[in-house]
Design a protein around this motif. Structure first.
Motif, mmCIF file in Angstrom:
data_model
loop_
_atom_site.group_PDB
_atom_site.id
_atom_site.type_symbol
_atom_site.label_atom_id
_atom_site.label_comp_id
_atom_site.label_asym_id
_atom_site.label_seq_id
_atom_site.Cartn_x
_atom_site.Cartn_y
_atom_site.Cartn_z
ATOM 1 N N GLY A 126 0.823 -1.210 0.000
ATOM 2 C CA GLY A 126 0.000 0.000 0.000
ATOM 3 C C GLY A 126 0.853 1.255 0.000
ATOM 4 N N ALA A 127 1.932 1.229 0.787
ATOM 5 C CA ALA A 127 2.833 2.384 0.816
ATOM 6 C C ALA A 127 3.496 2.588 -0.543
ATOM 7 N N CYS A 128 3.934 1.487 -1.173
ATOM 8 C CA CYS A 128 4.553 1.588 -2.502
ATOM 9 C C CYS A 128 3.548 2.117 -3.526
ATOM 10 N N PHE A 129 2.316 1.666 -3.413
ATOM 11 C CA PHE A 129 1.276 2.121 -4.349
ATOM 12 C C PHE A 129 1.062 3.624 -4.211
ATOM 13 N N LEU A 130 1.017 4.109 -2.964
ATOM 14 C CA LEU A 130 0.827 5.546 -2.748
ATOM 15 C C LEU A 130 2.026 6.342 -3.255
ATOM 16 N N ILE A 131 3.238 5.822 -3.019
ATOM 17 C CA ILE A 131 4.435 6.499 -3.526
ATOM 18 C C ILE A 131 4.415 6.530 -5.047
ATOM 19 N N GLY A 132 4.009 5.397 -5.658
ATOM 20 C CA GLY A 132 3.924 5.349 -7.116
ATOM 21 C C GLY A 132 2.917 6.341 -7.660
ATOM 22 N N ALA A 133 1.758 6.432 -6.992
ATOM 23 C CA ALA A 133 0.732 7.376 -7.440
ATOM 24 C C ALA A 133 1.229 8.815 -7.321
ATOM 25 N N ALA A 134 1.903 9.127 -6.201
ATOM 26 C CA ALA A 134 2.427 10.478 -6.017
ATOM 27 C C ALA A 134 3.506 10.791 -7.056
ATOM 28 N N SER A 135 4.383 9.812 -7.327
ATOM 29 C CA SER A 135 5.438 10.024 -8.316
ATOM 30 C C SER A 135 4.853 10.213 -9.708
ATOM 31 N N GLY A 136 3.808 9.428 -10.026
ATOM 32 C CA GLY A 136 3.154 9.595 -11.321
ATOM 33 C C GLY A 136 2.547 10.972 -11.477
ATOM 34 N N LEU A 137 1.968 11.477 -10.396
ATOM 35 C CA LEU A 137 1.383 12.821 -10.426
ATOM 36 C C LEU A 137 2.460 13.879 -10.633
ATOM 37 N N VAL A 138 3.592 13.728 -9.925
ATOM 38 C CA VAL A 138 4.700 14.672 -10.103
ATOM 39 C C VAL A 138 5.229 14.607 -11.528
ATOM 40 N N THR A 191 12.802 10.038 -13.774
ATOM 41 C CA THR A 191 12.838 9.356 -12.480
ATOM 42 C C THR A 191 11.438 9.172 -11.904
ATOM 43 N N THR A 192 10.664 10.261 -11.884
ATOM 44 C CA THR A 192 9.314 10.174 -11.310
ATOM 45 C C THR A 192 8.411 9.277 -12.140
ATOM 46 N N SER A 193 8.618 9.278 -13.451
ATOM 47 C CA SER A 193 7.809 8.401 -14.304
ATOM 48 C C SER A 193 8.101 6.934 -14.014
ATOM 49 N N ALA A 194 9.410 6.602 -13.878
ATOM 50 C CA ALA A 194 9.787 5.212 -13.587
ATOM 51 C C ALA A 194 9.305 4.790 -12.206
ATOM 52 N N VAL A 195 9.528 5.664 -11.210
ATOM 53 C CA VAL A 195 9.071 5.338 -9.849
ATOM 54 C C VAL A 195 7.556 5.174 -9.826
ATOM 55 N N GLY A 196 6.859 6.013 -10.563
ATOM 56 C CA GLY A 196 5.405 5.909 -10.607
ATOM 57 C C GLY A 196 4.941 4.587 -11.183
ATOM 58 N N ARG A 197 5.547 4.180 -12.301
ATOM 59 C CA ARG A 197 5.145 2.911 -12.934
ATOM 60 C C ARG A 197 5.433 1.720 -12.028
ATOM 61 N N TYR A 198 6.684 1.643 -11.561
ATOM 62 C CA TYR A 198 7.068 0.496 -10.741
ATOM 63 C C TYR A 198 6.355 0.507 -9.389
ATOM 64 N N LEU A 218 3.311 1.726 -8.695
ATOM 65 C CA LEU A 218 1.914 1.321 -8.862
ATOM 66 C C LEU A 218 1.802 -0.182 -9.103
ATOM 67 N N VAL A 219 2.616 -0.686 -10.034
ATOM 68 C CA VAL A 219 2.539 -2.117 -10.368
ATOM 69 C C VAL A 219 3.050 -2.976 -9.213
ATOM 70 N N GLY A 220 4.242 -2.628 -8.677
ATOM 71 C CA GLY A 220 4.807 -3.410 -7.572
ATOM 72 C C GLY A 220 3.961 -3.330 -6.322
ATOM 73 N N GLY A 221 3.458 -2.129 -6.009
ATOM 74 C CA GLY A 221 2.616 -1.973 -4.824
ATOM 75 C C GLY A 221 1.351 -2.787 -4.920
ATOM 76 N N LEU A 222 0.714 -2.738 -6.091
ATOM 77 C CA LEU A 222 -0.512 -3.521 -6.268
ATOM 78 C C LEU A 222 -0.223 -5.016 -6.141
ATOM 79 N N GLY A 223 0.921 -5.448 -6.690
ATOM 80 C CA GLY A 223 1.291 -6.854 -6.574
ATOM 81 C C GLY A 223 1.508 -7.272 -5.132
ATOM 82 N N LEU A 224 2.185 -6.425 -4.345
ATOM 83 C CA LEU A 224 2.419 -6.748 -2.934
ATOM 84 C C LEU A 224 1.106 -6.771 -2.149
ATOM 85 N N ILE A 225 0.190 -5.863 -2.477
ATOM 86 C CA ILE A 225 -1.110 -5.856 -1.797
ATOM 87 C C ILE A 225 -1.844 -7.164 -2.054
ATOM 88 N N VAL A 226 -1.879 -7.567 -3.328
ATOM 89 C CA VAL A 226 -2.571 -8.816 -3.670
ATOM 90 C C VAL A 226 -1.900 -10.002 -2.997
#
Length: 302
Positions: A17-29, A137-144, A146-154
């Motif tokens: 969940g934390a990774c997902f939020l970081i990814g979402a914030a990075s994607g927004l930036v 950097t923010t684009s890569a962090v956002g992609r990974y 979101l995908v990695g965070g969602l995977g860890l949540i599942v």
């Protein structure tokens, strides 16, 4: 072990969940710092299709000629709807497209060639700048993220559900609910009067401990029991540890044990009675105090 698995999986889900939020914030930036899109665009259409009037240049897939959105048939002499392109740039793109379409129309490779020409024109006019390091950097962090965070949540939530499932599998095998067992192991003669044993057992179960030195028999019993059935992980690789409460409650003259009543706990129950007999201790089941009858000295295995 199943409790540890569930806790680990919940922590994994929390990290996800934390990774997902970081990814979402990075994607927004990344979107905020992204270079503006170029106004130099190209679209490929058939004469009978509706084309985008906001496109810089609309080309025919069939002939490579320029199309006008208000007049879909080929209209090579039109000077309007060119967007940001100059007339010279329109001519360059149209001539390239028409030459590529001579063999029967524009295929995917031809269209990419035309798009590269348009990008070159865009760069010449100050657009299509390379991505900044922050944007990359923010684009890569956002992609990974979101995908990695969602995977860890599942994975975490799924693992926690498996842990809960393991906690009920024994009950499903037996078809009945396992009832917790609470035992009081007492440092007193096994031949003592039942009312005396009951009185001492009630006092110990109420956690009213006598002051003084620990009885050697109680300590020997306790050390041998927890050597075989540890109170803490890793439970001797046992997937279903017998204890429902750990550490065990130890007093000067007693050990209070709260354990599972499932089939997997039977070996531990038998071992408790064996050690109690070896050290001349008395075992009382708390359920017998409520019902008013004493438990037999040896558990039934049948």
């Amino acid at each position: 072990m199943r409790e540890s698995l569930s806790r680990f999986c919940l922590v994994l889900a929390w990290i996800g969940g934390a990774c997902f939020l970081i990814g979402a914030a990075s994607g927004l930036v990344s979107l905020m710092v992204a270079s503006p899109s170029s106004p130099y665009t190209v679209e490929f259409s058939q004469p009978e299709e509706t084309c985008d009037k906001d496109a810089g240049i609309t080309l025919s897939r069939t002939t490579g000629e320029r199309l006008a959105c208000s007049k879909l048939p080929p209209h090579p002499n039109a000077s309007d709807d060119t967007g940001e392109f100059s007339q010279q740039e329109v001519t360059e793109v149209t001539e390239l497209s028409s030459s590529l379409a001579l063999d029967g129309g524009l295929n995917a490779s031809d269209q990419r060639t035309v798009e590269r020409k348009v990008k070159a024109i865009s760069r010449d006019n100050g657009h299509e700048q390379p991505e900044s390091s922050l944007e990359r950097t923010t684009s890569a962090v956002g992609r990974y993220g979101l995908v990695g965070g969602l995977g860890l949540i599942v994975l975490g939530v799924g693992g926690a559900m498996v842990g809960l499932r393991l906690g009920t599998v024994e009950t499903e095998w037996t078809g009945e609910q396992a009832v917790p067992v609470e035992l009081a192991v007492l440092a007193m003669a096994r031949q003592a009067a039942p009312e005396v044993i009951e009185s001492v057992a009630r006092r110990c179960l109420a956690e009213n401990h006598d002051e003084g030195e620990f009885d050697d028999r109680i300590m020997a019993f306790y050390e041998q029991l927890r050597a075989q059935y540890p109170e803490f992980l890793p439970y001797s690789d046992d997937p279903w540890p017998p204890w429902l409460a750990a550490p065990l409650s130890v007093g000067t003259d007693h050990v209070i044990i709260l354990m599972s009543g499932a089939m997997s706990a039977v070996p531990a129950l038998l071992r408790i009675h064996e050690l109690a007999q070896d050290h001349e201790l008395n075992v009382v089941d708390a359920a017998d105090l409520t019902s008013g009858s004493r438990q037999p000295e040896e558990p039934s295995t049948g």
